[in-house]
Design a protein around this motif. Sequence first.
Motif: not given
Length: 465
Positions: A336-345
Motif C-alpha cells: 500500500s502507498a499513498v500518493r497525491l494526484v498531479t494536475k495531469t491525473a
Amino acid sequence: MPSDPAEAVALFRFHLIAEALNPAVGAAERGLIIRGLACLAHPHPDGTMRVYSRGTLDRWVRAYRARGLAGLRPVARSDIGAVRRHPELLAEAAALRVEVPARSSGAIADMLWRRHGVRVAERTIRAHLRRRGLHRAAIGGIPRAFGRFEAEAPNERWITDVLVGPFVPYPRVAGSRRAKLFLIVDDHSRLLVHGRWMTEENTRAGQDVLREAIARRGLPQVLHADNGAPFANAALERSCAVLGIRLVHSRPYSPQGRGKQERLNRYIRQRFLAEAEATGIADFASLNDRFMAWAEQVCNTRTHAETNETPIARFTAGGPPRAADPAVVADAFRWSAVRLVTKTATISLTGRRFQVDPVLVGRRIELRYDPTDMSCLDVFFEGRSAGMATPLVIGAHVHPAVPQAQAPTPTPTGVDYLGMVLGAHEQATVGAISYRDVPLFDDDADQDGEDDPEEDGDGPFAVAR
C-alpha cells in the motif's frame, strides 16, 4: 617482532647492551662502550627515539647477568592502579556510577567539578571505573533469570527468523550467491511450519514465506520476530493487521525470547546443512526441494527431547487449524502507498508514472498493488474503490479545437439566494418612509389651473422665442 610488548622491550635492551656483555671486554673498555651508548639516541620498539643514561645501561647489564633475559623485561610500577591525587573524588565517582549505571564518565566528571571545583579527566574516571568493574558493559551484563515459556495450543504463537547459509552453487564458484533461509516454527509443537531458501533478505521474501505458511498451516494468533529489515517494516505490519495477526518484535539484543528458533537453527546446521555441503549444492531449486523433503521426513517427524512427541503429532492434536479467506489473504499481501494526484491525473510510484481517473486530480489516494505485478494498481479514495491506475503512455497531444470532456450538469436545487436576501430586506423595512415614492411636484396645484411662470416665459429663466 614478538607479539608480547614486554618481550620486545627486553630484546631491544639486550641488543643495545650486547657488546658490553661480552666476557672478553674489560671494565675500562666496557665503560667506554657504555659512555658511547649514552651519547646516542636509539629507536625504541614503540617507534620513538630515546636516550638512556649510563646508570640505566649499567643497571641493565647487572640485571641480565643476574636473571638473564627476564631481568630486562620492563617492571610494572608498584603504584599502578592506585589513586595518588584526590582518592575521595574517584571513590565518589564510583558511588555515582553505582547509583545510576547509565551515567557516563563525562557526566560524572562534570558533577565532580560542579560540586568540588576539581576537574578530573573523563579518561581517568573511565579507567578507574573499568579497573573496579563498574563500566557500563559489566553492570548491564549482570546475569538475569529468564522464565521458560510455551504456547498453550498450536498456532497460538509463531516464531520467525533468517538463517544465513552457504553459497549456492556450492562449492563456491564465480557467480555463487549467499543463501538465506526464512523459516517459521510453531512455539507449542516445535513444528517447522515452513522454510524457504532465498537469495535476498528483504521484505518481499519474508512475506512470501509467511503467505505460504498460512496456506499450509492456517492462521496464527501471534507472529514473533526480531528487528531485522524483513520483519520491521510497514508492509508486514499491514499484512498482519489485515489478517488479524498480532506482530511482536523482540527487544534489541535480547534473543532469549526466541530460544526455540535458535535451537532449531542449530539443528538445521548440524543435520541438514552439513549433509548438503558434503554432497554439493547445484542451485536454489534443488536446495529448496531437498530442504522441504528433509523438513517433512526428518525434522517434523523426530521425537522432540523436550515434549517427547513428534512435532507433527503435537501440532495435529490441536485439531484443524483456522483457515484464512483467500480473498483476504490476497489483499493482505499487497503493498500500500499513498500518493497525491498531479494536475495531469498521474501519480509516481517506484520511479514510474501511472494515470488515474481525472476526477481525482488534487486528491490524496491510496494505491494497493502486488509488487511482483505492477501492470495495474487498485486505487482507493476515502476507503472506497476509485478505479485502477495504469502505466502512463505519453502520446500525441490533442488539438485545442477538439472538444474536451464536459463536466456533468449539476442538478438545480431551487435555492434563490438573492431573492431570499431581498425578501429579508423588505421585511425589515416595512412601515418606513421610502423617499423614492414621494412626488417632486404638487399635482393638486396643477389641477387648479395655476400658471407656472417658467412655462409662460415670464420668469427670470424665460427663453426668448
